[in-house]
Design a protein around this motif. Structure first.
Motif, mmCIF file in Angstrom:
data_model
loop_
_atom_site.group_PDB
_atom_site.id
_atom_site.type_symbol
_atom_site.label_atom_id
_atom_site.label_comp_id
_atom_site.label_asym_id
_atom_site.label_seq_id
_atom_site.Cartn_x
_atom_site.Cartn_y
_atom_site.Cartn_z
ATOM 1 N N GLU A 227 0.839 -1.215 0.000
ATOM 2 C CA GLU A 227 0.000 0.000 0.000
ATOM 3 C C GLU A 227 0.865 1.253 0.000
ATOM 4 N N GLU A 228 1.930 1.249 0.825
ATOM 5 C CA GLU A 228 2.833 2.407 0.855
ATOM 6 C C GLU A 228 3.511 2.587 -0.507
ATOM 7 N N VAL B 290 0.945 3.957 -2.973
ATOM 8 C CA VAL B 290 0.725 5.392 -2.736
ATOM 9 C C VAL B 290 1.909 6.189 -3.278
ATOM 10 N N GLU B 291 3.126 5.714 -3.040
ATOM 11 C CA GLU B 291 4.330 6.411 -3.518
ATOM 12 C C GLU B 291 4.376 6.429 -5.047
ATOM 13 N N ARG C 279 1.819 8.873 -6.264
ATOM 14 C CA ARG C 279 2.312 10.232 -6.032
ATOM 15 C C ARG C 279 3.372 10.601 -7.069
#
Length: 195
Positions: free
Chosen positions: A38-39, A42-43, A46
């Motif tokens: 998930e991180e 998201v990265e 972004r």
């Protein structure tokens, strides 16, 4: 309970505990991996959004640069065409002046200019110049005005120039000066571009 049963029960209990610990480790690892996933997701999103914004800004800057270059080129071409048309227009004006100079109206114009210069001088010493192309008219003009005329060494197309030296005054009714003044201040104004 026999030894064999005790061993089986211990074995079953150990296996169950090992499975529970293994499942806990797997669940913990799965949660950790999902969190990392998930991180990472998201990265990546972004970074993608940042890259898209950067590309959008870059595309906008390239568009603006290209647009500015195009506008500069259009203005340059417009200025060039404007100057060509202006030169063509003033050549037509010169042709009309040449035709005018062959008429009696031109002779009358010269007489009026000479008389005006003499009135302005109010009896002071004045030198009145006519254009070299009007040399054959000098005797008629002198009779009509009572002025002594001088043929200019400079071709000023037509018209009259006069000098009152005592007051340091030049009366310039020459076509050359009038044309140059009009040429310098002339601009095509208004209107739509014609396609």
């Amino acid at each position: 309970m026999t030894l064999e049963e005790k061993i089986q029960q211990l074995q079953a209990s150990s296996m169950e505990q090992a499975r529970a610990e293994g499942n806990a480790i797997i669940d913990s690892h799965r949660e950790a991996l999902e969190k990392v996933f998930e991180e990472h997701k998201v990265e990546i999103i972004r970074q993608s959004e940042t890259r898209i914004k950067a590309e959008h800004i870059n595309a906008r800057q390239q568009f603006n640069h290209t647009m500015a270059q195009s506008q500069t080129e259009i203005k340059r071409k417009y200025g060039q065409i404007h100057e060509e048309l202006k030169i063509q227009l003033f050549q037509e004006v010169r042709d009309l002046i040449s035709d005018f100079m062959k008429t009696d109206r031109y002779d009358n114009y010269l007489v009026k200019c000479i008389q005006h210069a003499m009135q302005f001088a109010s009896g002071e010493q004045i030198t009145i110049y006519i254009n070299p192309s009007d040399q054959e008219k000098i005797s008629v003009l002198e009779k009509s005005t009572g002025a002594t005329l001088t043929i200019s060494t400079e071709d000023f197309i037509g018209g009259v120039r006069a000098v009152i030296r005592e007051r340091n005054i030049l009366i310039d009714n020459s076509f050359k000066t009038a044309l140059q003044n009009e040429f310098d201040k002339f601009m095509f104004l208004g209107g739509e571009y014609l396609a």
